[in-house]
Design a protein around this motif. Structure first.
Motif: not given
Length: 314
Positions: A14-18, A42-45, A66-69, A212-213
């Protein structure tokens, strides 16, 4: 019926901004984006896959950006460090490259091998090691050429809540061979020539928290569907709860959580990433499974745009 896996199929994190994710794994590390699709649950990701030129098992790291997670905590029940292998003589190149892109690193020795350790922009722990084994990665990107390119996984360091139980699973069920102990680590080796070295930390450090991370799961190789069904029965016969087969389009998957709380997957080598794109165009556009294709416009509008960029000339 004893079974053995060839080693790691893929690792998913799991990471942040693509865009930050693509800039690091393609732009800095020189891996190929071999597939951009969505999380089937989760097709929104996005689900982004980076590996060698052909996207072969043992080279693929995959990401849910997941940007901002919420930031996760690396700890027991996770892969603590993902190891990449490069050709002999390539380490000086990689030290200079990390310096060029202002990526701090440290140098350590473990089991007689020299490692360069560093983090990606979102906190995942990575390392690079030189080894002879494993075929060259023919992908050329920026200043990275096949003589220095990352071949794929060297292996991984596992953090377990019950290291003795995890060690028993790796050796007696997954078929890895214990090849050494050093300090707080025991080393296992699989039969493959890449993604084949697992270091298990013998002292728990405290439970990790997903975010994230952090690594979500580690997947092991099954040669085909029949082999995977054998694994499913075999794992279940040892008292583990194993999921039904999940169609992930590029492989089939079954999952189970081992006693040290690490999520394990067993994934088939075929069909691979070129069955819905040509080998030349893999990763160039968003690919959706058939059930989501009617919703492509809506899905694309909800995803953050990104591009694979050569950073050497910037």
């Amino acid at each position: 019926m004893a079974k053995t896996t060839m080693g790691i199929h893929h690792i998913t994190a799991i990471v942040g901004h693509p865009q930050e994710n693509a800039d690091f794994y393609a732009g800095v590390l020189g891996l190929r984006l071999v597939k951009q699709t969505v999380n089937f649950d989760d097709p929104g990701t996005y689900h982004l896959y980076f590996g060698n030129e052909g996207g072969k098992p043992g080279t693929i790291i995959t990401f849910f950006p997941w940007a901002g997670a919420r930031k996760g905590i690396i700890g027991d029940g996770q892969v603590g460090v993902t190891s990449y292998v490069v050709p002999k003589g390539a380490m000086a190149f990689w030290e200079k490259r990390l310096e060029k892109f202002n990526v701090p690193y440290t140098k350590i020795e473990r089991f007689g091998e020299q490692y360069v350790e560093f983090d990606d922009p979102h906190g995942l722990h990575l390392e690079i090691v030189e080894r002879e084994e494993g075929e060259a990665n023919t992908w050329t990107f920026g200043d990275i050429t096949p003589d220095v390119a990352i071949k794929g996984f060297g292996g991984a360091t596992l953090l377990s809540a019950q290291p003795d139980k995890t060690a028993e699973l790796l050796e007696n069920i997954m078929g890895l061979e214990q090849v050494g102990k050093e300090g707080d680590f025991v080393r296992f080796r699989s039969a493959g020539d890449i993604g084949n070295v697992i270091d298990l930390k013998l002292t728990p450090i405290g439970r990790g928290q997903m975010g994230v991370g952090t690594v979500h799961h580690i997947a092991w190789r099954a040669s085909d569907d029949e082999d995977q069904l054998d694994w499913q029965r075999y794992i279940a016969s040892h008292g583990y709860g194993v999921t039904p087969v999940q169609d992930r389009n590029y492989f089939n998957a079954v999952y189970f959580r081992e006693h040290g709380e690490i999520l394990f997957e067993i994934a088939t080598d075929p069909p691979g990433f070129a069955h819905d794109e040509s080998p030349e165009t893999m990763g160039g556009r968003l690919m959706l499974p058939v059930q989501y294709e009617p919703h492509r416009t809506q899905i694309e509008q909800g995803l953050l745009p990104f591009e694979v960029r050569e950073l050497d000339g910037l």
